[in-house]
Each structure stands twice: as structure tokens, then as C-alpha cells.
Design a protein around this motif. Sequence first.
Motif, PDB file in Angstrom:
ATOM      1  N   VAL A   1       0.878  -1.159   0.000  1.00 24.50           N
ATOM      2  CA  VAL A   1       0.000   0.000   0.000  1.00 24.50           C
ATOM      3  C   VAL A   1       0.917   1.211   0.000  1.00 24.50           C
ATOM      4  O   VAL A   1       1.731   1.383   0.918  1.00 24.50           O
ATOM      5  CB  VAL A   1      -0.929   0.012   1.225  1.00 24.50           C
ATOM      6  CG1 VAL A   1      -1.613   1.365   1.376  1.00 24.50           C
ATOM      7  CG2 VAL A   1      -1.980  -1.092   1.110  1.00 24.50           C
TER       8      VAL A   1
ATOM      9  N   ILE B   1      -1.607  -0.973  -9.785  1.00 29.29           N
ATOM     10  CA  ILE B   1      -2.828  -0.959  -8.970  1.00 29.29           C
ATOM     11  C   ILE B   1      -3.666  -2.204  -9.274  1.00 29.29           C
ATOM     12  O   ILE B   1      -3.878  -2.532 -10.442  1.00 29.29           O
ATOM     13  CB  ILE B   1      -3.668   0.304  -9.311  1.00 29.29           C
ATOM     14  CG1 ILE B   1      -2.929   1.567  -8.887  1.00 29.29           C
ATOM     15  CG2 ILE B   1      -5.057   0.235  -8.723  1.00 29.29           C
ATOM     16  CD1 ILE B   1      -3.051   1.892  -7.423  1.00 29.29           C
TER      17      ILE B   1
ATOM     18  N   SER C   1      -6.954  -2.801  -7.649  1.00 27.72           N
ATOM     19  CA  SER C   1      -8.040  -2.457  -6.716  1.00 27.72           C
ATOM     20  C   SER C   1      -8.994  -3.625  -6.482  1.00 27.72           C
ATOM     21  O   SER C   1      -9.488  -3.818  -5.366  1.00 27.72           O
ATOM     22  CB  SER C   1      -8.850  -1.281  -7.261  1.00 27.72           C
ATOM     23  OG  SER C   1      -7.997  -0.233  -7.568  1.00 27.72           O
ATOM     24  N   HIS C   2      -9.257  -4.414  -7.559  1.00 25.47           N
ATOM     25  CA  HIS C   2     -10.251  -5.492  -7.443  1.00 25.47           C
ATOM     26  C   HIS C   2      -9.752  -6.642  -6.570  1.00 25.47           C
ATOM     27  O   HIS C   2     -10.539  -7.499  -6.176  1.00 25.47           O
ATOM     28  CB  HIS C   2     -10.654  -5.996  -8.833  1.00 25.47           C
ATOM     29  CG  HIS C   2      -9.514  -6.586  -9.613  1.00 25.47           C
ATOM     30  ND1 HIS C   2      -8.460  -5.836 -10.047  1.00 25.47           N
ATOM     31  CD2 HIS C   2      -9.281  -7.861 -10.021  1.00 25.47           C
ATOM     32  CE1 HIS C   2      -7.604  -6.615 -10.705  1.00 25.47           C
ATOM     33  NE2 HIS C   2      -8.086  -7.844 -10.691  1.00 25.47           N
TER      34      HIS C   2
ATOM     35  N   CYS D   1      -7.997  -5.981  -3.739  1.00 26.47           N
ATOM     36  CA  CYS D   1      -7.633  -5.340  -2.465  1.00 26.47           C
ATOM     37  C   CYS D   1      -8.392  -5.978  -1.293  1.00 26.47           C
ATOM     38  O   CYS D   1      -9.609  -6.127  -1.347  1.00 26.47           O
ATOM     39  CB  CYS D   1      -7.964  -3.845  -2.547  1.00 26.47           C
ATOM     40  SG  CYS D   1      -7.469  -2.949  -1.076  1.00 26.47           S
TER      41      CYS D   1
ATOM     42  N   GLU E   1      -8.275  -2.185   3.399  1.00 26.53           N
ATOM     43  CA  GLU E   1      -7.104  -1.506   2.826  1.00 26.53           C
ATOM     44  C   GLU E   1      -7.582  -0.492   1.782  1.00 26.53           C
ATOM     45  O   GLU E   1      -8.628  -0.685   1.167  1.00 26.53           O
ATOM     46  CB  GLU E   1      -6.155  -2.513   2.153  1.00 26.53           C
ATOM     47  CG  GLU E   1      -5.658  -3.639   3.046  1.00 26.53           C
ATOM     48  CD  GLU E   1      -4.710  -3.167   4.148  1.00 26.53           C
ATOM     49  OE1 GLU E   1      -4.289  -1.998   4.136  1.00 26.53           O
ATOM     50  OE2 GLU E   1      -4.430  -3.984   5.037  1.00 26.53           O
TER      51      GLU E   1
ATOM     52  N   ALA F   1      -8.078   0.825  -1.582  1.00 29.29           N
ATOM     53  CA  ALA F   1      -7.972   0.208  -2.910  1.00 29.29           C
ATOM     54  C   ALA F   1      -7.166   1.058  -3.892  1.00 29.29           C
ATOM     55  O   ALA F   1      -6.469   0.522  -4.756  1.00 29.29           O
ATOM     56  CB  ALA F   1      -9.374  -0.045  -3.464  1.00 29.29           C
ATOM     57  N   GLU F   2      -7.219   2.389  -3.739  1.00 24.45           N
ATOM     58  CA  GLU F   2      -6.518   3.247  -4.701  1.00 24.45           C
ATOM     59  C   GLU F   2      -5.006   3.243  -4.494  1.00 24.45           C
ATOM     60  O   GLU F   2      -4.249   3.742  -5.326  1.00 24.45           O
ATOM     61  CB  GLU F   2      -7.081   4.669  -4.671  1.00 24.45           C
ATOM     62  CG  GLU F   2      -6.827   5.466  -3.394  1.00 24.45           C
ATOM     63  CD  GLU F   2      -7.869   5.214  -2.288  1.00 24.45           C
ATOM     64  OE1 GLU F   2      -8.396   4.085  -2.197  1.00 24.45           O
ATOM     65  OE2 GLU F   2      -8.128   6.147  -1.498  1.00 24.45           O
ATOM     66  N   TYR F   3      -4.561   2.659  -3.374  1.00 25.84           N
ATOM     67  CA  TYR F   3      -3.116   2.574  -3.099  1.00 25.84           C
ATOM     68  C   TYR F   3      -2.610   1.130  -3.062  1.00 25.84           C
ATOM     69  O   TYR F   3      -1.438   0.888  -2.802  1.00 25.84           O
ATOM     70  CB  TYR F   3      -2.788   3.246  -1.761  1.00 25.84           C
ATOM     71  CG  TYR F   3      -3.046   4.734  -1.756  1.00 25.84           C
ATOM     72  CD1 TYR F   3      -2.268   5.590  -2.525  1.00 25.84           C
ATOM     73  CD2 TYR F   3      -4.075   5.285  -0.995  1.00 25.84           C
ATOM     74  CE1 TYR F   3      -2.501   6.957  -2.536  1.00 25.84           C
ATOM     75  CE2 TYR F   3      -4.315   6.655  -0.996  1.00 25.84           C
ATOM     76  CZ  TYR F   3      -3.515   7.479  -1.766  1.00 25.84           C
ATOM     77  OH  TYR F   3      -3.748   8.830  -1.779  1.00 25.84           O
ATOM     78  N   TYR F   4      -3.523   0.184  -3.289  1.00 25.16           N
ATOM     79  CA  TYR F   4      -3.154  -1.231  -3.190  1.00 25.16           C
ATOM     80  C   TYR F   4      -2.534  -1.698  -4.502  1.00 25.16           C
ATOM     81  O   TYR F   4      -3.181  -1.642  -5.545  1.00 25.16           O
ATOM     82  CB  TYR F   4      -4.392  -2.063  -2.843  1.00 25.16           C
ATOM     83  CG  TYR F   4      -4.111  -3.532  -2.685  1.00 25.16           C
ATOM     84  CD1 TYR F   4      -3.554  -4.033  -1.514  1.00 25.16           C
ATOM     85  CD2 TYR F   4      -4.384  -4.422  -3.717  1.00 25.16           C
ATOM     86  CE1 TYR F   4      -3.296  -5.379  -1.373  1.00 25.16           C
ATOM     87  CE2 TYR F   4      -4.131  -5.777  -3.581  1.00 25.16           C
ATOM     88  CZ  TYR F   4      -3.585  -6.238  -2.408  1.00 25.16           C
ATOM     89  OH  TYR F   4      -3.322  -7.585  -2.273  1.00 25.16           O
ATOM     90  N   GLN F   5      -1.289  -2.127  -4.430  1.00 23.45           N
ATOM     91  CA  GLN F   5      -0.555  -2.481  -5.651  1.00 23.45           C
ATOM     92  C   GLN F   5       0.085  -3.857  -5.526  1.00 23.45           C
ATOM     93  O   GLN F   5       0.407  -4.305  -4.431  1.00 23.45           O
ATOM     94  CB  GLN F   5       0.551  -1.453  -5.906  1.00 23.45           C
ATOM     95  CG  GLN F   5       0.018  -0.062  -6.168  1.00 23.45           C
ATOM     96  CD  GLN F   5       1.067   0.994  -5.882  1.00 23.45           C
ATOM     97  OE1 GLN F   5       2.038   1.107  -6.608  1.00 23.45           O
ATOM     98  NE2 GLN F   5       0.866   1.765  -4.828  1.00 23.45           N
TER      99      GLN F   5
END
Length: 166
Positions: free
Chosen positions: A117, A130, A132-133, A135, A139, A141-145
Motif C-alpha cells: 500500500v 494498482i 483495486s479489485h 484489495c 485496505e 484500494a486506490e493505493y493497493y498495488q
Amino acid sequence: MNPIIRPETRSDYAAIHDITKRAFATMPFSDGDEPDLIDRLRDAGALAISLVAEQDKKLVGQLTFSEAFAADRSAGWYALGPVAVEPELQHKHIGSQLINEGISMLRDRGAAGCVLVGDPVYYSRFGFKIFSHLCPEGEPAEYYQILPLRVSAPNTIISFHPLFHG
Ligand SMILES: CC(C)(COP(=O)(O)OP(=O)(O)OC[C@H]1O[C@@H](n2cnc3c(N)ncnc32)[C@H](O)[C@@H]1OP(=O)(O)O)[C@@H](O)C(=O)NCCC(=O)NCCS
């Protein structure tokens, strides 16, 4: 001058705590837990890789990887973070050297992939994307990589070690 990148040793623990504390102190997104998180992971034997950067015999940065957990129970997933560089020495590519060396170690281990994140602008340069789906709940989602490694198309939710949440 390029720092030496090497695995942590016992004599680094206090300096790692200190650098991490100071590096995150001014970060608006930080809850201040990062130095303690590293200690918790280490105490639990969950610190998969801890790399330090050393310059002039002084610790100037640290990078943590811990085991991560796939919902489909597949093995070989890791989480990156915290990562911290001595505030006065930031933006001199020490962080990039730590991360590149860490990713190379994950590849050598045959890792499935690595999650984090963090700021996508920074981490995209290392191949993180990214997802997001995928995540996990709770957490951002826009920062989950994810950095796909052995698994080129991740398709399962990958969660952080429970110690990330206390
Ligand atoms: C994030 C951190 C480890 C990066 O280490 P660093 O040695 O400063 O970074 P590098 O010099 O390797 O990378 C420099 C590049 O990343 C950018 N960058 C550095 N930190 C960044 C951040 N937090 N967000 C976005 N971009 C960042 C710089 O602008 C620079 O870009 P450029 O090369 O195009 O000029 C360090 O800045 C740090 O300790 N920050 C405070 C703690 C933190 O935020 N950790 C990460 C939490 S996700």
C-alpha cells in the motif's frame, strides 16, 4: 557515494527503529506505528527480508518484506513495507536501491509476487500496478498495488500479515 545494501544484523535493530520513526514522523498518512510494526514482525519471526543501506558505516535506510497471504492459499507472496530513508538523505536514490535489491532477492526466491500500500507514482517505477479489485477489505484500494513476479496475472486477494493491524 553508493550505500552498501545488506541484510540487517542484530546490531542494526535500534538504528532501524530510529530511522523509521524519523522518516515517517512528518508523513500525513502515518499513524506512527511503522517502527513498532518492524519490531513486531521480527519478534514473531515474520520478517521475511530486512535490508539496510549503510553509508560511511552509518545506517541510512531500511526495507522490510513480510510474508503475505493469498485467499486461494497459493504460496510465495510477500508484502513490501515499511521502507524508510534518513530524512536528510532522501531523494538520492537510496530507497530505489533498497527496493531494486529487495525485488531481485524476491525473484531469486521464486516469489509469486509482492503487494504494498503506497503511492502509485513512486512504486510504478519498480513494476507495481494498482489491483483495486484484489484489495483486501479495510485496505485503501486506490493505493493497493501488486508486483507480479512468478505469477504474471494475479487473480486472488492477497492480505498483509495480521501483525500489520496490531
Ligand atoms: C519513500 C522513501 C523510502 C524513498 O526513498 P528515497 O531514497 O527518498 O527515494 P529515491 O531517491 O530512490 O527516489 C526518488 C524518486 O522518488 C520520488 N519519491 C520519493 N519519495 C516519494 C513518495 N513518498 N511519493 C512519491 N514519490 C516519491 C522522488 O520525487 C524521486 O523522483 P525522481 O527520481 O523522478 O526525482 C523515502 O522518501 C522515505 O523514507 N520517505 C518517508 C517514509 C515513507 O513515506 N515511506 C514509504 C511509505 S509507502
